[in-house]
Design a protein around this motif. Structure first.
Motif, PDB file in Angstrom:
ATOM      1  N   ARG A  31       0.858  -1.201   0.000  1.00 38.26           N
ATOM      2  CA  ARG A  31       0.000   0.000   0.000  1.00 38.26           C
ATOM      3  C   ARG A  31       0.886   1.240   0.000  1.00 38.26           C
ATOM      4  N   LYS A  32       0.463   2.248  -0.774  1.00 38.54           N
ATOM      5  CA  LYS A  32       1.181   3.517  -0.820  1.00 38.54           C
ATOM      6  C   LYS A  32       0.191   4.605  -1.213  1.00 38.54           C
ATOM      7  N   ALA A  33       0.621   5.844  -1.150  1.00 34.03           N
ATOM      8  CA  ALA A  33      -0.277   6.971  -1.418  1.00 34.03           C
ATOM      9  C   ALA A  33      -0.924   6.874  -2.799  1.00 34.03           C
ATOM     10  N   SER A  34      -0.165   6.455  -3.783  1.00 37.39           N
ATOM     11  CA  SER A  34      -0.701   6.365  -5.137  1.00 37.39           C
ATOM     12  C   SER A  34      -1.574   5.124  -5.346  1.00 37.39           C
ATOM     13  N   ASN A  35      -1.523   4.184  -4.395  1.00 38.74           N
ATOM     14  CA  ASN A  35      -2.335   2.970  -4.476  1.00 38.74           C
ATOM     15  C   ASN A  35      -2.728   2.546  -3.062  1.00 38.74           C
ATOM     16  N   PRO A  36      -3.657   3.295  -2.443  1.00 35.97           N
ATOM     17  CA  PRO A  36      -4.004   3.028  -1.042  1.00 35.97           C
ATOM     18  C   PRO A  36      -4.638   1.656  -0.797  1.00 35.97           C
TER      19      PRO A  36
END
Length: 113
Positions: A31-36
């Motif tokens: 998970r990351k900001a561009s792919n929550p």
């Protein structure tokens, strides 16, 4: 994820993976900001595959794809990678479901060997 052909493709792929191996474990990783929502990963006795959504495709990457026979010729991406192989599905592409089920079952068998 946008509710469009990509979401429908991911849902169909998910259903096929579960049909091929009912005991599969699904997790969202990376998970990351561009792919929550993260990347869906599917495991049974080890990682089988990941399903990533991009603007123009859905990419199914088999962790040990280079070791799979792929008699249906589904792999069309990451063909030069050492271990993995991938299937890129674009809008309008047709996935051979029987060949895909066989590929998932082969990947599970390889993990169990």
């Amino acid at each position: 994820m946008t509710a469009d052909w990509r979401a429908e493709t991911v849902d169909r792929v998910r259903a096929l993976i579960v049909k091929a191996e009912p005991g599969v474990a699904e997790e969202a990783k990376w998970r990351k900001a561009s792919n929550p929502d993260g990347v869906p990963t599917f495991s049974h006795s080890g990682l089988i595959c990941t399903v990533e959504t991009y603007k123009d495709k859905v990419k199914i990457t088999f962790a040990r794809g280079a070791s799979l026979a792929d008699p249906g010729g589904l792999f069309n991406a990451s063909l030069d990678a050492g271990k993995r192989r991938a299937i890129d599905i674009r809008d309008g592409d047709d996935l051979d479901e029987d060949a895909f089920l066989a590929l998932v079952r082969e990947a599970v068998a390889l993990n169990e060997s």
